[in-house]
Scaffold this motif. Structure first.
Motif, PDB file in Angstrom:
ATOM      1  N   LEU A  85      65.866 128.140  23.922  1.00 38.27           N
ATOM      2  CA  LEU A  85      64.774 127.197  24.217  1.00 38.27           C
ATOM      3  C   LEU A  85      63.310 127.997  24.109  1.00 38.27           C
ATOM      4  N   ILE A  86      62.360 127.842  23.361  1.00 35.25           N
ATOM      5  CA  ILE A  86      61.401 128.743  23.006  1.00 35.25           C
ATOM      6  C   ILE A  86      60.442 129.171  24.237  1.00 35.25           C
ATOM      7  N   GLY A  87      60.370 128.266  25.243  1.00 37.34           N
ATOM      8  CA  GLY A  87      59.317 128.768  26.284  1.00 37.34           C
ATOM      9  C   GLY A  87      60.206 129.886  27.110  1.00 37.34           C
ATOM     10  N   GLY A  88      61.332 129.354  27.456  1.00 37.52           N
ATOM     11  CA  GLY A  88      62.197 130.328  28.207  1.00 37.52           C
ATOM     12  C   GLY A  88      62.417 131.938  27.380  1.00 37.52           C
ATOM     13  N   VAL A  89      62.708 131.760  26.166  1.00 38.00           N
ATOM     14  CA  VAL A  89      62.830 132.957  25.206  1.00 38.00           C
ATOM     15  C   VAL A  89      61.523 133.581  25.534  1.00 38.00           C
ATOM     16  N   MET A  90      60.458 133.018  25.246  1.00 34.73           N
ATOM     17  CA  MET A  90      59.184 133.919  25.329  1.00 34.73           C
ATOM     18  C   MET A  90      59.055 134.551  26.605  1.00 34.73           C
ATOM     19  N   LEU A 101      56.635 148.875  27.603  1.00 35.10           N
ATOM     20  CA  LEU A 101      55.203 149.268  27.475  1.00 35.10           C
ATOM     21  C   LEU A 101      54.953 150.082  28.623  1.00 35.10           C
ATOM     22  N   ALA A 102      55.378 149.732  29.776  1.00 34.37           N
ATOM     23  CA  ALA A 102      54.947 150.227  31.018  1.00 34.37           C
ATOM     24  C   ALA A 102      56.101 151.741  31.381  1.00 34.37           C
ATOM     25  N   SER A 103      57.188 151.424  30.710  1.00 39.43           N
ATOM     26  CA  SER A 103      57.870 152.621  31.154  1.00 39.43           C
ATOM     27  C   SER A 103      57.834 153.722  29.913  1.00 39.43           C
ATOM     28  N   GLY A 104      57.451 153.112  28.885  1.00 43.48           N
ATOM     29  CA  GLY A 104      57.436 153.949  27.646  1.00 43.48           C
ATOM     30  C   GLY A 104      58.809 154.008  27.045  1.00 43.48           C
ATOM     31  N   LYS A 105      59.878 152.978  27.234  1.00 43.88           N
ATOM     32  CA  LYS A 105      61.186 152.980  26.843  1.00 43.88           C
ATOM     33  C   LYS A 105      61.213 152.143  25.775  1.00 43.88           C
ATOM     34  N   PRO A 106      62.233 152.267  24.546  1.00 46.51           N
ATOM     35  CA  PRO A 106      62.381 151.255  23.551  1.00 46.51           C
ATOM     36  C   PRO A 106      62.519 150.099  23.957  1.00 46.51           C
ATOM     37  N   LEU A 107      62.342 148.900  23.164  1.00 45.44           N
ATOM     38  CA  LEU A 107      62.601 147.526  23.118  1.00 45.44           C
ATOM     39  C   LEU A 107      63.859 147.280  22.372  1.00 45.44           C
ATOM     40  N   VAL A 108      64.953 146.501  22.832  1.00 44.63           N
ATOM     41  CA  VAL A 108      65.857 146.324  21.941  1.00 44.63           C
ATOM     42  C   VAL A 108      66.011 144.522  21.995  1.00 44.63           C
ATOM     43  N   ALA A 109      65.573 143.837  21.081  1.00 45.95           N
ATOM     44  CA  ALA A 109      65.709 142.567  20.772  1.00 45.95           C
ATOM     45  C   ALA A 109      66.737 141.893  20.515  1.00 45.95           C
ATOM     46  N   VAL A 110      67.582 141.090  21.495  1.00 43.72           N
ATOM     47  CA  VAL A 110      69.039 140.850  21.300  1.00 43.72           C
ATOM     48  C   VAL A 110      68.883 139.184  20.887  1.00 43.72           C
ATOM     49  N   ASN A 111      69.781 139.314  19.923  1.00 44.36           N
ATOM     50  CA  ASN A 111      70.100 137.864  19.510  1.00 44.36           C
ATOM     51  C   ASN A 111      71.191 137.269  20.599  1.00 44.36           C
ATOM     52  N   HIS A 112      70.821 136.204  21.251  1.00 45.39           N
ATOM     53  CA  HIS A 112      71.803 135.710  22.220  1.00 45.39           C
ATOM     54  C   HIS A 112      73.100 135.300  21.901  1.00 45.39           C
ATOM     55  N   LEU A 113      73.340 135.011  20.668  1.00 52.19           N
ATOM     56  CA  LEU A 113      74.513 134.745  19.945  1.00 52.19           C
ATOM     57  C   LEU A 113      75.501 136.251  20.046  1.00 52.19           C
ATOM     58  N   GLU A 114      74.471 137.196  19.739  1.00 55.34           N
ATOM     59  CA  GLU A 114      75.148 138.631  19.572  1.00 55.34           C
ATOM     60  C   GLU A 114      75.801 138.879  21.094  1.00 55.34           C
ATOM     61  N   ASP A 321      55.986 143.982  18.291  1.00 55.46           N
ATOM     62  CA  ASP A 321      55.439 142.645  17.782  1.00 55.46           C
ATOM     63  C   ASP A 321      56.709 141.842  17.327  1.00 55.46           C
ATOM     64  N   THR A 322      57.830 142.228  17.850  1.00 56.59           N
ATOM     65  CA  THR A 322      58.940 141.430  17.550  1.00 56.59           C
ATOM     66  C   THR A 322      58.864 139.759  17.942  1.00 56.59           C
ATOM     67  N   PRO A 323      59.209 138.843  17.164  1.00 56.04           N
ATOM     68  CA  PRO A 323      59.020 137.491  17.437  1.00 56.04           C
ATOM     69  C   PRO A 323      59.985 136.945  18.279  1.00 56.04           C
ATOM     70  N   ALA A 324      59.545 135.670  19.069  1.00 53.47           N
ATOM     71  CA  ALA A 324      60.561 134.959  19.651  1.00 53.47           C
ATOM     72  C   ALA A 324      60.988 134.026  18.879  1.00 53.47           C
ATOM     73  N   ARG A 325      62.165 133.687  18.618  1.00 51.62           N
ATOM     74  CA  ARG A 325      62.748 132.775  17.764  1.00 51.62           C
ATOM     75  C   ARG A 325      63.566 131.654  18.308  1.00 51.62           C
ATOM     76  N   ALA A 326      63.107 130.330  18.308  1.00 52.27           N
ATOM     77  CA  ALA A 326      64.082 129.214  18.570  1.00 52.27           C
ATOM     78  C   ALA A 326      65.215 129.168  17.738  1.00 52.27           C
ATOM     79  N   ARG A 327      65.111 129.591  16.582  1.00 50.80           N
ATOM     80  CA  ARG A 327      66.342 129.620  15.538  1.00 50.80           C
ATOM     81  C   ARG A 327      66.304 131.136  15.104  1.00 50.80           C
ATOM     82  N   TRP A 328      67.871 131.411  15.229  1.00 53.22           N
ATOM     83  CA  TRP A 328      68.214 132.702  14.724  1.00 53.22           C
ATOM     84  C   TRP A 328      69.429 132.785  14.391  1.00 53.22           C
ATOM     85  N   PRO A 329      69.674 132.623  13.018  1.00 46.49           N
ATOM     86  CA  PRO A 329      71.249 132.599  12.690  1.00 46.49           C
ATOM     87  C   PRO A 329      71.719 133.910  12.788  1.00 46.49           C
TER      88      PRO A 329
END
Ligand code: KG4
Ligand code: ZN
Length: 344
Positions: A85-90, A101-114, A321-329
């Motif tokens: 649900l895109i609102g929640g994902v965002m 950003l605050a901690s200077g640590k890297p972001l890992v954008a995870v696919n929920h299915l992964e 700048d990684t996008p939030a995705r409602a769909r992400w196969p």
């Protein structure tokens, strides 16, 4: 040892966890929203998103405190970036970005299915790639050959409803309440699975996919016939779902070359009849059967933290700048399937 902060907010569970690269769960904080959605008989996206906004920050604070870890000691922040649900994902992704950003640590954008796909490896250190995963939740019904981190071959998906969605809709039709899966399973225990004739969509079909919409319509007709007990309809429905899952999994096993295990994940894995069927199937196929503990099968942040740990170890991090995705196969190469309600 690496420490990853995992965030989950793609549906109706808000969660934060600290997980290490050697499979220790230092803390896990989860808040469900059942009470907020119960009056509507299902998840209301707008209500879910607003709840995540309120709850996620305090949960992150509590998870760090329980683990005795400062944000500056974390190696990376893993947040679900879709599908969902895109609102929640965002909410979760932006929180993850802000913390990164605050901690200077890297972001890992995870696919929920992964997250679901790799969670069995958090629970079972002996689980090796490749394995055949039946992912059965409220939003997804897929068979995946998990070949490695970031390497997933989707062998089947649903052409309409997900299995958990069918459980939820059946519960609603029968007036059993929400969340539907456990209510239907409970009612089915008092029913006769053979009392109501119900279809098994796509059973024996040469195409690999699932379909549950026709079963749901048949449940509606059975209810409206006014001659069947709700318990018998529930039992018949559950048996039909189990038969479909079994047939499709047997078919997928034929093309799951080299699979070391049959693995189940997602909320429907909580269902005793589904588990029992898969256990027998695996034994007959000479494969190990792996089912993570139930709390790890349903939506949680430990699986997102763990997927983050596996990706981080493989050198995979993501820009702000990684996008939030409602769909992400998970498998972009998978062929498109017919049907309108295809999830991911
Ligand atoms: O994985 P999950 O927590 O959330 C999603 O990502 O969708 O799965 C929730 C789904 C719901 O549809 C729920 O009805 C179903 O899992 N479920 C069950 C049972 N417990 C939960 N379905 C059948 N039998 C159960 N015991
Ligand atoms: Zn899920």
């Amino acid at each position: 040892m690496t420490v990853i902060l995992g965030l989950e907010s793609s549906c109706d569970e808000t969660a934060a966890a600290l997980v290490t690269g050697d499979r220790r769960i230092l803390s896990h904080k989860l808040a469900g929203q059942e009470a907020a959605h119960a009056p509507y008989g299902g998840v209301v996206p707008e209500i879910a998103a607003r709840a995540h906004v309120e709850i996620l920050g305090p949960l992150v604070e509590a998870a760090l405190e329980e683990a005795g870890v400062a944000l500056s000691d974390v190696d990376a922040i893993a947040a679900t970036a879709g599908p969902g649900l895109i609102g929640g994902v965002m909410v979760g992704l932006v929180t993850g970005k802000a913390l990164a950003l605050a901690s200077g640590k890297p972001l890992v954008a995870v696919n929920h299915l992964e997250g679901h796909a790799l969670s069995p490896r958090l629970a079972d250190p002996d689980l090796q790639f490749p394995y055949l995963l039946l992912l059965v939740s409220g939003g997804h019904c897929q068979l995946l050959l998990v070949e490695g981190v970031g390497r997933y071959r989707r062998l089947a998906t649903t052409i309409d409803d997900a299995a958990g969605e069918a459980f939820d809709k059946t519960a609603k039709l029968l007036g059993l309440g929400y969340p539907g899966g456990p209510r239907v399973e409970e009612a089915a225990k008092q029913g006769d699975p053979l009392a109501v004739p119900l279809p098994r969509p796509l059973l024996g079909s040469p195409e690999p996919h699932f379909s549950f919409a026709g079963l749901k319509s048949a449940v509606l007709r059975a209810r409206d016939a006014g001659v069947y007990r709700a318990e018998d309809i529930a039992a018949g429905f559950q048996k039909a779902v189990v038969d479909c899952l079994e047939d499709r999994t047997i078919r997928a096993l034929r093309s799951a070359h080299g699979a070391t295990a049959l693995v189940v994940a997602g909320g429907v894995a909580a269902n005793g009849a589904v588990r029992a069927m898969l256990e027998t199937l695996a034994a007959n196929a000479g494969l190990r059967f792996v089912a993570p503990p139930l709390w790890l099968c349903t939506d949680n942040a430990a699986m997102i933290g763990w997927a983050g740990a596996e990706r981080f170890a493989a050198g995979l991090t993501d820009p702000l700048d990684t996008p939030a995705r409602a769909r992400w196969p998970l498998d972009p190469e998978a062929e498109k399937v017919r049907g309108a309600g295809v999830k991911a």
